[in-house]
Design an enzyme around this catalytic site. Structure first.
Site, short mmCIF file in Angstrom:
data_model
loop_
_atom_site.label_atom_id
_atom_site.label_comp_id
_atom_site.label_asym_id
_atom_site.label_seq_id
_atom_site.Cartn_x
_atom_site.Cartn_y
_atom_site.Cartn_z
N VAL A 192 4.13 6.86 -3.12
CA VAL A 192 4.73 7.74 -2.11
C VAL A 192 5.55 6.92 -1.11
O VAL A 192 6.72 7.22 -0.85
CB VAL A 192 3.63 8.55 -1.38
CG1 VAL A 192 4.20 9.27 -0.17
CG2 VAL A 192 3.01 9.57 -2.34
N THR A 193 4.96 5.85 -0.58
CA THR A 193 5.62 5.06 0.46
C THR A 193 6.97 4.51 -0.02
O THR A 193 7.11 4.14 -1.19
CB THR A 193 4.70 3.88 0.87
OG1 THR A 193 3.47 4.42 1.32
CG2 THR A 193 5.32 3.03 1.96
N SER B 42 4.58 5.57 7.50
CA SER B 42 3.75 6.58 8.18
C SER B 42 4.44 7.95 8.16
O SER B 42 3.78 8.98 8.05
CB SER B 42 3.50 6.14 9.62
OG SER B 42 2.64 5.03 9.65
N ILE C 34 3.18 -0.35 -3.64
CA ILE C 34 2.43 0.53 -4.52
C ILE C 34 1.22 -0.24 -5.09
O ILE C 34 1.38 -1.15 -5.90
CB ILE C 34 3.32 1.07 -5.67
CG1 ILE C 34 4.57 1.72 -5.06
CG2 ILE C 34 2.55 2.03 -6.55
CD1 ILE C 34 4.31 2.77 -3.99
N THR C 35 0.05 0.17 -4.65
CA THR C 35 -1.19 -0.49 -5.09
C THR C 35 -1.44 -0.22 -6.57
O THR C 35 -1.32 0.92 -7.00
CB THR C 35 -2.38 0.00 -4.23
OG1 THR C 35 -2.03 -0.18 -2.87
CG2 THR C 35 -3.64 -0.78 -4.55
N ARG D 280 -9.71 9.43 2.74
CA ARG D 280 -9.87 8.66 3.99
C ARG D 280 -11.31 8.25 4.29
O ARG D 280 -11.54 7.14 4.77
CB ARG D 280 -9.24 9.40 5.17
CG ARG D 280 -7.80 9.01 5.31
CD ARG D 280 -7.08 9.64 6.47
NE ARG D 280 -5.66 9.33 6.32
CZ ARG D 280 -4.68 10.17 6.60
NH1 ARG D 280 -4.94 11.38 7.04
NH2 ARG D 280 -3.42 9.80 6.45
N THR E 198 -27.26 -25.28 18.51
CA THR E 198 -26.41 -25.84 19.57
C THR E 198 -27.28 -25.96 20.82
O THR E 198 -28.19 -25.15 21.04
CB THR E 198 -25.23 -24.91 19.94
OG1 THR E 198 -25.72 -23.60 20.12
CG2 THR E 198 -24.15 -24.91 18.88
N GLU F 41 -2.98 4.00 4.17
CA GLU F 41 -3.45 5.40 4.14
C GLU F 41 -3.40 6.04 5.52
O GLU F 41 -4.33 6.74 5.92
CB GLU F 41 -4.85 5.49 3.51
CG GLU F 41 -4.78 5.30 2.01
CD GLU F 41 -5.92 5.96 1.27
OE1 GLU F 41 -6.40 5.34 0.33
OE2 GLU F 41 -6.32 7.09 1.61
N GLY F 42 -2.32 5.76 6.21
CA GLY F 42 -2.11 6.31 7.55
C GLY F 42 -2.56 5.32 8.60
O GLY F 42 -3.76 5.04 8.73
#
Lengths: 237, 379
Positions: B125-126, B132, B157-158, B238, B265, B358-359
């Site tokens: 899509v992107t 966004s 694109i993943t 999401r 420490t 994803e936004g």
């Protein structure tokens, strides 16, 4: 092409390590690769290269080494025999392989290339030189092996490290392969004493030549691995 | 009645996912992070163990999980490596539009084969100028007879290099329209893998569409339905992304805790210093808060209720918590947190993308405000 070969070798080495040493991680200080199985019952181990004392825990599949101490004063190798003598077999062995390879190639090509005649006259000399190189590299590797064991007991206090275990196994393997190659070469069953070449009319001689060449080539892989692993113990990644 | 406990089946699922993570993902996380290779071997094992394609309905060969179950699994896997887990899980993002709007024929052709053998699909899509703001996509779909011809560039694109088909959003007579585009269609050109800040095991590429002919039977829904299909997908996915972020937080907390309990420490354990122990307490509390938001969003979806606001809340909050937890983990580890030999720096690199993909976080807040504006009172 070279990159592909390197990737392939790295993949094989990775599978080998995983199979024999399980989960490995890198020392956060000197970056040498260490195996989880080498930690003691209290999850502690001393880095063989930089001497930090690590507390190693696996959390959710992630290895989290924590530096607790540093071993500042470490016994030095006595007389430094191993680091000196180790370079002799590594330096000589490839030339022995080259000599044997050239003789086998000359034996095959000789009948088809009459021009090689003057060169082939020197074959017995090359065969003898190859044997001397082989005997020196394998013979001195016995001293390398023994001095390496001595250093391990002294400098590394006999602690378990995957690198040392691998070096011991590969050293024995190298001695065996070198022994086979020397025995075949010295017996005259592969390279005739009179011509210095393989009798290509004899299937037995061809078979034994293949065995000797195989032993030498495998020996090259073994000695290269020994040198590489030894190098990482001295210089890290 | 409220019940915060997991069912015995869910507990068993979590245990299986945890074992898979510890055996297959975490030990190889660093190796794949350094090489940037696609973790095909791990995906193959994930497929064998049933951790891939958890959305595909039973009638198409799947063994579907609820969104909550899926969130539980993802949290475990992302504790090992969120890059590898993204490679394993990315199919879901492109499968869901088909589940949502696909015909029976489309589901049989594109979903069913993915349950029979290891296959990948990608959500395309992107675009370079539309991230966004998805409504800006410029990829064009021209109707030629009964088919469509697509032209455009899809970006980031993943699983783009390994996908056998793509979910593509394009404009058809200026109406956003969704298509399923098989990867072997002439004119589909896959670009090289992008070298990103983190999640190196995840395959992200550019996909160029040059006169790609797509049959009408591969259009999802009607012309103009594309935007709502693409957006509704996120209500489903999401909570899963939020779970991935929770996995990073859990890894950061585990690593920091293990280190603080053993490192010394000022003659005492690091955890005995209040400045350090409070960081751990805050990480734990934030992780719980992020989990509850995530589980709530997933639970609402599983009950068939609108979860757009809750999913946005979970995604935004969990992403911010993961980022801060990764940074705090590195802080607890001190100088060692900054070296590449320890897992903390990878967590920082991997966590950042959760605030973006994803936004972005800002988009999530816009969604929340959008819902608030329709309310008279907040209960």
């Amino acid at each position: 092409m070279i990159g592909d070969v390197r990737r392939l070798v790295a993949k094989i080495a990775e599978k080998f390590k995983r199979r024999f040493y399980g989960r490995t991680f890198h020392c956060p200080v000197c970056h040498v690769e260490l195996a989880m199985v080498d930690a003691d019952g209290n999850r502690l181990m001393v880095c063989p290269l930089c001497g930090v004392v690590l507390d190693v825990e696996e959390v959710y599949g992630h290895v989290v080494p924590v530096v607790l101490e540093v071993e500042l004063y470490r016994p030095q190798p006595k007389m430094r025999i191993h680091p000196l003598v180790t370079h002799v077999p590594i330096g000589l062995f490839p030339f022995a392989v080259l000599g044997a390879g050239a003789l086998i190639l000359a034996s095959v090509l000789g009948p088809w290339a009459p021009g090689l005649g003057p060169w082939l006259a020197n074959a017995p000399l090359v065969a003898d030189a190859t044997l001397v190189l082989l005997a020196l590299s394998v013979g001195l590797s016995v001293l390398t092996f023994a001095s390496g064991l001595w250093d391990w007991r002294r400098r590394y206090r006999g602690r378990p490290y995957w690198q040392i275990r691998l070096k011991i196994v590969f050293s024995v393997l190298f001695l065996m392969l070198g022994g086979i190659a020397i025995a075949l070469h010295a017996s005259g069953a592969v390279f005739q004493a009179s011509t210095g070449l393989v009798d290509v009319a004899s299937p037995m001689a061809i078979g034994l030549a293949a065995v000797e060449l195989g032993a030498l080539l495998l020996g090259m892989v073994v000695i290269a691995t020994l040198g590489h692993v030894g190098g990482t113990l001295v210089f890290g990644r | 009645m409220m019940d915060f406990s997991l069912s015995p089946e869910q507990l068993e699922l979590v245990e299986r996912a945890r074992e898979f993570t510890k055996e297959w993902i975490a030990p190889k996380a660093l190796e794949y992070d350094r090489s940037g290779e696609f973790p095909l071997e791990i995906c193959r094992e994930a497929f064998k163990q049933g951790f891939m394609n958890p959305h595909v309905p039973v009638e198409y060969g799947g063994t579907p999980q609820t969104v909550l179950d899926h969130c539980l699994v993802l949290e475990e896997m992302c504790t090992g490596c969120s890059g590898i887990s993204t490679a394993i899980d990315a199919n879901g993002l492109s499968q869901y539009p088909v589940i949502l709007a696909g015909t029976d024929d489309q589901k049989r052709r594109f979903l069913a084969p993915m349950t029979e053998e290891l296959r990948f699909s990608a959500y395309a899509v992107t675009e370079p100028e539309a991230g966004s703001d998805v409504s800006r996509v410029k990829t064009n779909a021209t109707k030629v007879g009964s088919d469509y011809v697509l032209n455009g560039v899809k970006w980031w694109i993943t699983n783009g290099s390994v996908a056998s088909w793509y979910f593509v959003l394009a404009r058809c007579e200026d109406k956003p329209t969704a298509f399923i585009v098989p990867a072997d269609t002439p004119g589909v050109i896959r670009g090289p893998k992008e070298i990103n800040l983190g999640q190196h095991a995840s395959n992200t590429v550019r996909v160029t569409l040059e006169d790609v002919k797509v049959a009408a039977k591969n259009r999802l829904g009607e012309e103009g339905d594309g935007f709502s299909i693409a957006m509704k997908t996120f209500d489903h996915t999401r909570p899963g992304v939020a779970s991935g972020a929770n996995g990073i937080t859990k890894a950061a907390l585990n690593i920091a805790l293990s280190y603080a309990k053993r490192r010394r420490t000022f003659d005492k354990k690091l955890i005995s210093n209040q400045g350090i122990s409070f960081k751990l307490a805050e990480m734990m509390t934030r992780l719980d808060a992020a989990r509850y938001l995530t589980y709530k969003a997933a639970w609402l979806f599983d009950r068939g209720q609108n979860n757009a606001r809750e999913a946005a809340e979970a995604k935004w909050f969990a992403a911010d918590v993961a980022m801060s937890a990764a940074i705090e983990c590195a802080q607890v580890l001190g100088g060692y947190g900054f070296t590449t030999e320890m897992p903390a720096e990878k967590l920082i690199r991997d966590a950042k993308i959760y605030q973006i993909y994803e936004g972005a976080t800002e988009i999530q807040k816009m969604i929340i405000v959008g819902k608030l504006m329709r309310m008279k009172e907040v209960f």
